[in-house]
Design an enzyme around this catalytic site. Structure first.
Site, short mmCIF file in Angstrom:
data_model
loop_
_atom_site.label_atom_id
_atom_site.label_comp_id
_atom_site.label_asym_id
_atom_site.label_seq_id
_atom_site.Cartn_x
_atom_site.Cartn_y
_atom_site.Cartn_z
N LYS A 257 0.86 -1.19 0.00
CA LYS A 257 0.00 0.00 0.00
C LYS A 257 0.89 1.24 0.00
O LYS A 257 1.75 1.41 0.89
CB LYS A 257 -0.86 -0.02 1.26
C1 E4P Z 1 -8.53 1.48 3.34
O1 E4P Z 1 -7.73 0.75 2.88
C2 E4P Z 1 -8.43 2.14 4.64
O2 E4P Z 1 -7.76 1.27 5.53
C3 E4P Z 1 -9.75 2.44 5.29
O3 E4P Z 1 -10.83 2.01 4.51
C4 E4P Z 1 -9.85 3.78 5.88
O4 E4P Z 1 -11.10 3.90 6.51
P1 E4P Z 1 -11.44 5.01 7.58
O5 E4P Z 1 -11.78 6.26 6.86
O6 E4P Z 1 -12.59 4.44 8.32
O7 E4P Z 1 -10.21 5.18 8.45
#
Ligand code: E4P
Length: 213
Positions: free
Chosen positions: A83
């Site tokens: 990522k």
């Molecule tokens: C995606 O890969 C992220 O980990 C996640 O969906 C972020 O979500 P949030 O806005 O609830 O922190």
């Protein structure tokens, strides 16, 4: 649509694995921090529970550092997806890791142009954060639709992970507009099983069955 679990909590992942429909897992530095354990340890556990793409995020902010970290993380297991933040450096790192055939997930995507740049550099996935856009009064679902159209127009192979999903209406909406994947918190997936009429109907069936015997 594939369903990924958005969590760094190994216990949740173990519980969800028995459902049979969890296709992968996404983590981020905040979710890993909540686990109180080092990322490598958590990712090693997850790859042994779910046989699918597992996203692990780099911490470096320069392309060279991201590539170095990404290569290390990719050694953990072939299912590990690197990522990368949606920055100029992240996009440069994306190109290099893609050329090495390391899978990438460009995260923190908030515009369709950002998604286009990630796709141009061979990202395996992009993660538009729908919920965070909705939080600030923007139109999260419109972003997913725009990216779907752009990727389809040019036959990009990059898959859309609809991220930051907050409730089951978000899940339904992203499935309707053709996201490839929804990454969903454990609690939200649990909620998807339920409908009060299912519960009431079943209670009545069981009551009638008991009364007839
Ligand atoms: C995606 O890969 C992220 O980990 C996640 O969906 C972020 O979500 P949030 O806005 O609830 O922190």
């Amino acid at each position: 649509m594939e369903i990924f679990l958005d969590t760094g909590d190994v216990e949740e992942i173990k519980q969800a694995a028995r459902w049979g429909f969890i296709d992968g897992v996404t983590t981020n530095p905040s979710l890993i921090a909540k686990s109180g354990r080092p990322q490598t340890e958590v990712i090693c556990d997850i790859v042994n529970i779910i046989d699918g793409p597992i996203s692990a995020e780099v911490i470096a902010t320069d392309a060279e550092g991201m590539v170095r970290e990404g290569r290390e993380l990719a050694k953990i297991h072939p299912n590990v997806v690197i990522k990368l933040p949606m920055t100029e450096e992240g996009i440069v790192a994306c190109k290099e890791l893609s050329q090495d055939e390391i899978k990438t997930n460009v995260t923190l995507v908030f515009s369709s142009n950002q998604a286009l740049l990630a796709a141009k550099n061979g990202a395996t996935y992009v993660s538009p954060f729908m919920g965070r856009l909705d939080d600030i009064g923007h139109d999260g679902i419109a972003l997913i639709e725009e990216i779907r159209t752009i990727f389809d127009n040019y036959a990009f192979q990059t898959q859309i992970i609809a991220a930051s999903l907050r409730h089951s209406i978000h899940v339904r909406d992203v499935a309707m507009v053709g996201a490839d994947v929804g990454t969903i918190p454990f609690k939200v997936v649990k909620g998807m099983f339920n409908h009060p009429m299912t519960k009431n109907g079943l209670d009545q069936f069981l009551k009638d069955h008991a009364n007839s015997n």
